[in-house]
Design an enzyme around this catalytic site. Structure first.
Site, PDB file in Angstrom:
ATOM      1  N   LYS A 210     -14.929 -13.255  -9.546  1.00 50.00           N
ATOM      2  CA  LYS A 210     -15.977 -13.214  -8.883  1.00 50.00           C
ATOM      3  C   LYS A 210     -15.519 -13.086  -7.495  1.00 50.00           C
ATOM      4  CE  LYS A 210     -20.104 -13.447  -7.439  1.00 50.00           C
ATOM      5  NZ  LYS A 210     -21.416 -14.133  -7.950  1.00 50.00           N
ATOM      6  N   ASN A 214     -16.530  -9.440  -5.282  1.00 47.37           N
ATOM      7  CA  ASN A 214     -17.467  -9.420  -4.090  1.00 47.37           C
ATOM      8  C   ASN A 214     -16.650  -9.076  -3.062  1.00 47.37           C
ATOM      9  OD1 ASN A 214     -19.655  -9.696  -5.558  1.00 47.37           O
ATOM     10  ND2 ASN A 214     -20.018 -12.060  -4.659  1.00 47.37           N
ATOM     11  N   GLY A 259     -24.040   2.450   6.953  1.00 45.58           N
ATOM     12  CA  GLY A 259     -25.228   2.260   7.621  1.00 45.58           C
ATOM     13  C   GLY A 259     -25.208   0.598   8.372  1.00 45.58           C
ATOM     14  N   CYS A 266     -24.650 -13.661  -0.859  1.00 43.08           N
ATOM     15  CA  CYS A 266     -23.401 -13.648  -1.608  1.00 43.08           C
ATOM     16  C   CYS A 266     -22.325 -13.071  -0.902  1.00 43.08           C
ATOM     17  CB  CYS A 266     -23.563 -12.894  -2.880  1.00 43.08           C
ATOM     18  SG  CYS A 266     -24.711 -13.833  -4.208  1.00 43.08           S
ATOM     19  N   ARG A 336     -31.577 -14.073   3.480  1.00 41.59           N
ATOM     20  CA  ARG A 336     -30.454 -14.703   3.805  1.00 41.59           C
ATOM     21  C   ARG A 336     -29.649 -13.600   4.761  1.00 41.59           C
ATOM     22  NH1 ARG A 336     -28.848 -17.612  -1.779  1.00 41.59           N
ATOM     23  NH2 ARG A 336     -29.772 -15.657  -2.197  1.00 41.59           N
TER      24      ARG A 336
HETATM   25  C1  UDX Z   1     -23.881  -8.771  -4.785  1.00 44.12           C
HETATM   26  C2  UDX Z   1     -22.992  -8.064  -5.943  1.00 44.12           C
HETATM   27  O1  UDX Z   1     -23.200  -6.800  -6.270  1.00 44.12           O
HETATM   28  C3  UDX Z   1     -23.169  -8.893  -7.296  1.00 44.12           C
HETATM   29  O2  UDX Z   1     -22.363  -8.390  -8.132  1.00 44.12           O
HETATM   30  C4  UDX Z   1     -22.749 -10.495  -6.912  1.00 44.12           C
HETATM   31  O3  UDX Z   1     -23.002 -10.951  -8.071  1.00 44.12           O
HETATM   32  C5  UDX Z   1     -23.666 -11.014  -5.851  1.00 44.12           C
HETATM   33  O4  UDX Z   1     -23.382 -10.133  -4.591  1.00 44.12           O
HETATM   34  P1  UDX Z   1     -26.432  -8.518  -4.026  1.00 44.12           P
HETATM   35  O5  UDX Z   1     -25.961  -9.265  -3.108  1.00 44.12           O
HETATM   36  O6  UDX Z   1     -27.686  -8.723  -4.806  1.00 44.12           O
HETATM   37  O7  UDX Z   1     -25.245  -8.660  -5.257  1.00 44.12           O
HETATM   38  O8  UDX Z   1     -26.586  -7.184  -3.430  1.00 44.12           O
HETATM   39  P2  UDX Z   1     -25.781  -5.796  -3.513  1.00 44.12           P
HETATM   40  O9  UDX Z   1     -26.429  -4.669  -4.179  1.00 44.12           O
HETATM   41  O10 UDX Z   1     -24.193  -5.802  -3.829  1.00 44.12           O
HETATM   42  O11 UDX Z   1     -25.727  -5.347  -1.862  1.00 44.12           O
HETATM   43  C6  UDX Z   1     -25.044  -6.275  -0.782  1.00 44.12           C
HETATM   44  C7  UDX Z   1     -25.282  -5.719   0.577  1.00 44.12           C
HETATM   45  O12 UDX Z   1     -24.641  -4.583   0.832  1.00 44.12           O
HETATM   46  C8  UDX Z   1     -26.777  -5.341   0.886  1.00 44.12           C
HETATM   47  O13 UDX Z   1     -27.261  -5.841   2.148  1.00 44.12           O
HETATM   48  C9  UDX Z   1     -26.697  -3.696   0.802  1.00 44.12           C
HETATM   49  O14 UDX Z   1     -27.702  -3.443   1.612  1.00 44.12           O
HETATM   50  C10 UDX Z   1     -25.302  -3.734   1.122  1.00 44.12           C
HETATM   51  N1  UDX Z   1     -24.925  -2.239   0.939  1.00 44.12           N
HETATM   52  C11 UDX Z   1     -24.715  -1.848  -0.461  1.00 44.12           C
HETATM   53  C12 UDX Z   1     -24.249  -1.196   1.888  1.00 44.12           C
HETATM   54  O15 UDX Z   1     -24.568  -1.454   2.763  1.00 44.12           O
HETATM   55  N2  UDX Z   1     -23.825  -0.094   1.339  1.00 44.12           N
HETATM   56  C13 UDX Z   1     -23.722   0.284   0.177  1.00 44.12           C
HETATM   57  O16 UDX Z   1     -23.126   1.204  -0.101  1.00 44.12           O
HETATM   58  C14 UDX Z   1     -23.913  -0.728  -0.824  1.00 44.12           C
END
Ligand code: UDX
Length: 439
Positions: A210, A214, A259, A266, A336
């Site tokens: 996990k 991440n 960005g 998470c 968060r």
């Molecule tokens: C994440 C993991 O993807 C997931 O597998 C885990 O279980 C929990 O953490 P989540 O926090 O829901 O999920 O969001 P995610 O879609 O991963 O995006 C995380 C952050 O990264 C967001 O703030 C998003 O805006 C940012 N992000 C994502 C970017 O800035 N650029 C990207 O290309 C992708």
């Protein structure tokens, strides 16, 4: 008789897991110590916004297969398999994970276990936790070795939580016996029948999968954001760069959106907890790069504030600023560690007249930053603005019409902090357009 399932902790992870397991046909009892969450879920309403969840929840409750309680004794009596889904937030004043909720839930449940069962941890925890909890379970459970522990990390993304639960990319189970593996194969029979890969490991590997996943995702985002910094000083375009390198299948297109960077409940806290745990284990150097990943990420927020100041002529005092977005990502009301709110509050601290709008996260934004001015709509937020900032890429914002918007702002200046707008269209409509890592 079919397995009876309990889900301990009904936050994002637990509420979705409980509803989806009931929808798949199991008898499910969800437990939370927060009575308001239990009341909301019992009436079929999720206490947070997650697309599709209310439908699954309502269906599961109507079927009679899903109920909620605050009683550990009731959960222990009910369940053949107990999923631990409580949170592991960042500890105050430290990078480490706060294990209070996991330890508390395991102990409260263990003391009541008088019949054989499998306790399955899903929370994201420091490696070594499952081994420690297995010991506690053996000590505390009246049924003794009849209660076994397994670890089954969860990878769901907010905004896609239902889909990720019903049809995950993979299932990972850390087990110590063939019986535990067999029980998990039964509980995930639908997913297995649909061909979802099932990876069986020891406890430590399951826990590490996990945080490794991440950490990799966070590193990928910070990598492209570091490239954006280079693009900024060379006049190159990071969106084109990402497209071009993403065609290489070894690199892949996903998670290369440069960005404002990552936030949420998470990625930021997981990479910090991983650094803290690695330090405790004497291998801090192995993940020292995660400090850079974190720093690149936080610099994006500062950079966005700097561009806003620059566009405002060097100073934001009394400058009217519209912030579009408060959630850490679109299709979520989660604020968060939200980069959007971080930027909005930083500008407010510098004296700007900040107006924030988000389609779903207004109530949470108000709780987190009670002094921020919240607008009723995007139109309300941008009316009379000297600078507009697009901070969370909701569809509603991606679809904004530069021509129509031109007439309601005081000054046509926009910072596209998620690089989702068409710069040519905005410039053609008379706007000063700034992206992050785009000329
Ligand atoms: C994440 C993991 O993807 C997931 O597998 C885990 O279980 C929990 O953490 P989540 O926090 O829901 O999920 O969001 P995610 O879609 O991963 O995006 C995380 C952050 O990264 C967001 O703030 C998003 O805006 C940012 N992000 C994502 C970017 O800035 N650029 C990207 O290309 C992708």
């Amino acid at each position: 008789m079919a397995l009876r399932v309990t889900v301990i902790g009904t936050g994002y992870l637990g509420a979705v897991h409980a509803a989806c397991m009931a929808d798949l046909g199991y008898e499910v009892l969800g437990l939370d110590t927060d009575t308001s969450k239990v009341a909301s879920l019992s009436s079929g309403r999720a206490p947070f916004y997650e697309p599709g969840l209310d439908d699954v929840l309502a269906r599961a409750i109507a079927s009679g297969r899903l109920r909620f309680t605050t009683s550990f004794a009731e959960a222990a009596e009910f369940g053949d398999i107990h999923f631990l889904c409580v949170g592991t937030p960042q500890k105050r004043g430290s990078h480490a994970a706060d294990m209070t909720y996991v330890d508390g839930a395991l102990e409260s449940l263990a003391k009541e276990l008088t019949r054989p069962c499998l306790v399955v941890g899903k929370s994201t925890v420091p490696v070594g936790t499952a081994d420690r909890l297995a010991g506690r379970l053996a000590e505390l459970a009246p049924v003794g070795v009849g209660a076994e522990l397994a670890w089954n990390p969860e990878f769901l993304r907010e905004g896609y939580a239902v889909q990720d639960t019903v049809a995950p990319d993979r299932l990972v189970v850390g087990v110590r016996s063939a019986a535990a593996e067999a029980t998990l194969r039964v509980v995930y029979a639908t997913q297995l029948a649909n061909g979802v890969p099932f990876v069986v490991t020891d406890f430590a590997t399951a826990e590490l999968v996990k945080v490794a996943a991440n950490s990799f995702l966070a590193t990928k985002i910070s990598f492209i954001n570091a490239m954006a910094e280079i693009c900024d000083v060379t006049g190159a375009d990071v969106t084109k760069l990402a497209e071009a390198i993403g065609h290489d299948e070894r690199i892949g297109k996903q998670f290369l959106r440069a960005g404002l960077g990552f936030g949420g409940g998470c990625l930021p806290k997981d990479i910090r907890a991983f650094m803290a745990r690695a330090g405790e284990l004497g291998v801090g150097e192995s993940v020292a790069f995660l400090r850079e990943v974190d720093e690149v990420n936080l610099r994006r927020r500062q950079r966005t504030v700097d561009i806003a100041r620059e566009l405002a002529g060097g100073d934001v005092l009394d400058v009217r600023i519209a912030c579009l977005g408060a959630a850490f990502k679109p299709d979520s009301d989660d604020v968060r560690d939200s980069p959007a709110l971080h930027v909005a509050s930083a500008l407010q601290v510098e004296g700007a007249d900040v107006h924030v709008y988000d389609p779903k996260a207004m109530a949470n934004a108000r709780r987190q930053f009670p002094t921020l001015a919240l607008a009723e709509s995007a139109a309300d937020a941008v009316a009379g603005a000297d600078v507009v900032l697009l901070l969370t890429e909701w569809k509603e914002f991606r679809d904004l019409d530069p021509v129509a918007l031109r007439d309601v702002v005081a000054q046509p200046r926009i910072i596209d902090a998620r690089n989702v707008l068409d710069p040519a269209a905005w410039r053609a409509a008379g706007w000063t357009y700034r992206g992050l890592g785009r000329p």
